[in-house]
Design an enzyme around this catalytic site. Sequence first.
Site, PDB file in Angstrom:
ATOM      1  N   ASP A  96      -3.864   2.880  -5.820  1.00 17.38           N
ATOM      2  CA  ASP A  96      -2.550   2.618  -5.180  1.00 17.38           C
ATOM      3  C   ASP A  96      -1.371   2.456  -6.148  1.00 17.38           C
ATOM      4  O   ASP A  96      -0.552   1.536  -5.967  1.00 17.38           O
ATOM      5  CB  ASP A  96      -2.650   1.378  -4.275  1.00 17.38           C
ATOM      6  CG  ASP A  96      -3.695   1.528  -3.186  1.00 17.38           C
ATOM      7  OD1 ASP A  96      -4.375   2.571  -3.127  1.00 17.38           O
ATOM      8  OD2 ASP A  96      -3.848   0.582  -2.389  1.00 17.38           O
ATOM      9  N   ASP A 103      -2.619   4.038  -0.518  1.00 16.34           N
ATOM     10  CA  ASP A 103      -2.489   3.302   0.711  1.00 16.34           C
ATOM     11  C   ASP A 103      -1.682   4.241   1.612  1.00 16.34           C
ATOM     12  O   ASP A 103      -0.622   4.735   1.216  1.00 16.34           O
ATOM     13  CB  ASP A 103      -1.696   2.011   0.387  1.00 16.34           C
ATOM     14  CG  ASP A 103      -2.143   0.797   1.174  1.00 16.34           C
ATOM     15  OD1 ASP A 103      -3.313   0.747   1.586  1.00 16.34           O
ATOM     16  OD2 ASP A 103      -1.310  -0.115   1.352  1.00 16.34           O
ATOM     17  N   HIS A 143      -0.633   4.378   5.390  1.00 15.59           N
ATOM     18  CA  HIS A 143      -0.634   3.751   6.711  1.00 15.59           C
ATOM     19  C   HIS A 143       0.138   4.568   7.753  1.00 15.59           C
ATOM     20  O   HIS A 143       1.147   5.195   7.431  1.00 15.59           O
ATOM     21  CB  HIS A 143      -0.012   2.355   6.623  1.00 15.59           C
ATOM     22  CG  HIS A 143      -0.734   1.408   5.714  1.00 15.59           C
ATOM     23  ND1 HIS A 143      -2.073   1.127   5.850  1.00 15.59           N
ATOM     24  CD2 HIS A 143      -0.298   0.671   4.645  1.00 15.59           C
ATOM     25  CE1 HIS A 143      -2.425   0.254   4.910  1.00 15.59           C
ATOM     26  NE2 HIS A 143      -1.374  -0.035   4.157  1.00 15.59           N
ATOM     27  N   HIS A 172       4.910  -0.908   4.500  1.00 19.24           N
ATOM     28  CA  HIS A 172       4.825  -0.288   3.166  1.00 19.24           C
ATOM     29  C   HIS A 172       3.896   0.926   3.235  1.00 19.24           C
ATOM     30  O   HIS A 172       3.033   1.015   4.109  1.00 19.24           O
ATOM     31  CB  HIS A 172       4.270  -1.293   2.131  1.00 19.24           C
ATOM     32  CG  HIS A 172       2.871  -1.714   2.451  1.00 19.24           C
ATOM     33  ND1 HIS A 172       2.582  -2.704   3.377  1.00 19.24           N
ATOM     34  CD2 HIS A 172       1.666  -1.257   2.026  1.00 19.24           C
ATOM     35  CE1 HIS A 172       1.274  -2.835   3.484  1.00 19.24           C
ATOM     36  NE2 HIS A 172       0.683  -1.964   2.690  1.00 19.24           N
ATOM     37  N   LYS A 206      -6.484   5.841   2.284  1.00 24.12           N
ATOM     38  CA  LYS A 206      -7.117   4.678   2.935  1.00 24.12           C
ATOM     39  C   LYS A 206      -6.086   3.859   3.701  1.00 24.12           C
ATOM     40  O   LYS A 206      -4.879   3.994   3.464  1.00 24.12           O
ATOM     41  CB  LYS A 206      -7.818   3.808   1.898  1.00 24.12           C
ATOM     42  CG  LYS A 206      -6.868   3.333   0.827  1.00 24.12           C
ATOM     43  CD  LYS A 206      -7.568   2.440  -0.141  1.00 24.12           C
ATOM     44  CE  LYS A 206      -6.576   1.709  -1.004  1.00 24.12           C
ATOM     45  NZ  LYS A 206      -5.590   0.907  -0.236  1.00 24.12           N
ATOM     46  N   CYS A 251      -6.460  -4.558  -3.197  1.00 20.78           N
ATOM     47  CA  CYS A 251      -7.216  -3.306  -3.173  1.00 20.78           C
ATOM     48  C   CYS A 251      -8.084  -3.098  -4.415  1.00 20.78           C
ATOM     49  O   CYS A 251      -9.170  -2.526  -4.310  1.00 20.78           O
ATOM     50  CB  CYS A 251      -6.270  -2.135  -2.930  1.00 20.78           C
ATOM     51  SG  CYS A 251      -5.600  -2.189  -1.240  1.00 20.78           S
TER      52      CYS A 251
END
Length: 189
Positions: free
Chosen positions: A8, A46, A48, A61, A86, A127
């Site tokens: 990340d 990351d 989302h 974020h 992820k 993470c």
Amino acid sequence: MKTLLIIDVQNDFCPRGALAVYDGDKVVPVINQIINKFDLVLASKDWHPEDTIHFENWPVHCVRNTKGAEFHPDLKVDKIDQILLKGTGNRNDGYSAFEATNLYLDKFLKEKGINELYVTGLATDYCVKATAIEASQKGFSTHVITDAIKAVNAQPGDNTRALEEMKKAGCNLMTSKEILLKAKNWGRN
Ligand code: VGL
Ligand code: ZN
């Protein structure tokens, strides 16, 4: 195969990002300095959706396909062999890179005969910790490069506790300097 896992290293976790980790960008030159020593480089993002329960606990974020979700502009992305996405669902956090949904990481590594991992990136207490502990539990010999990680530190002491938890889980903590020394015996420089 010496395998580097970069967790990340994205704009939103760096200074001025939506979930800025203090000095988060400082991991970039450290990672860039060791990245050539590895045979395989995997980097997680990351990633989302706009709407996820994850944002009940965190500011919005790393929404997929936004600037904030891109890698830090100085990261040597040309050395990355595989990206892991992820936190892609609406109902889970996806802290560990083993929860990547575009690739089954555990199976991918085992099929390649990889049993040792070197973990770097952001953030130490979320993470990085989740990935390193899961790696160790899954039987990978797991090294965490302590000067190539930074913590969110939502509560004071979270960084120290995360390092302790990783050690307890069997992870080996080492520095990038030690990697550079070790790499001299890896038959490539
Ligand atoms: C992370 C908090 C929320 C991380 C991701 O990459 O460590 N932390 N989402
Ligand atoms: Zn997140």
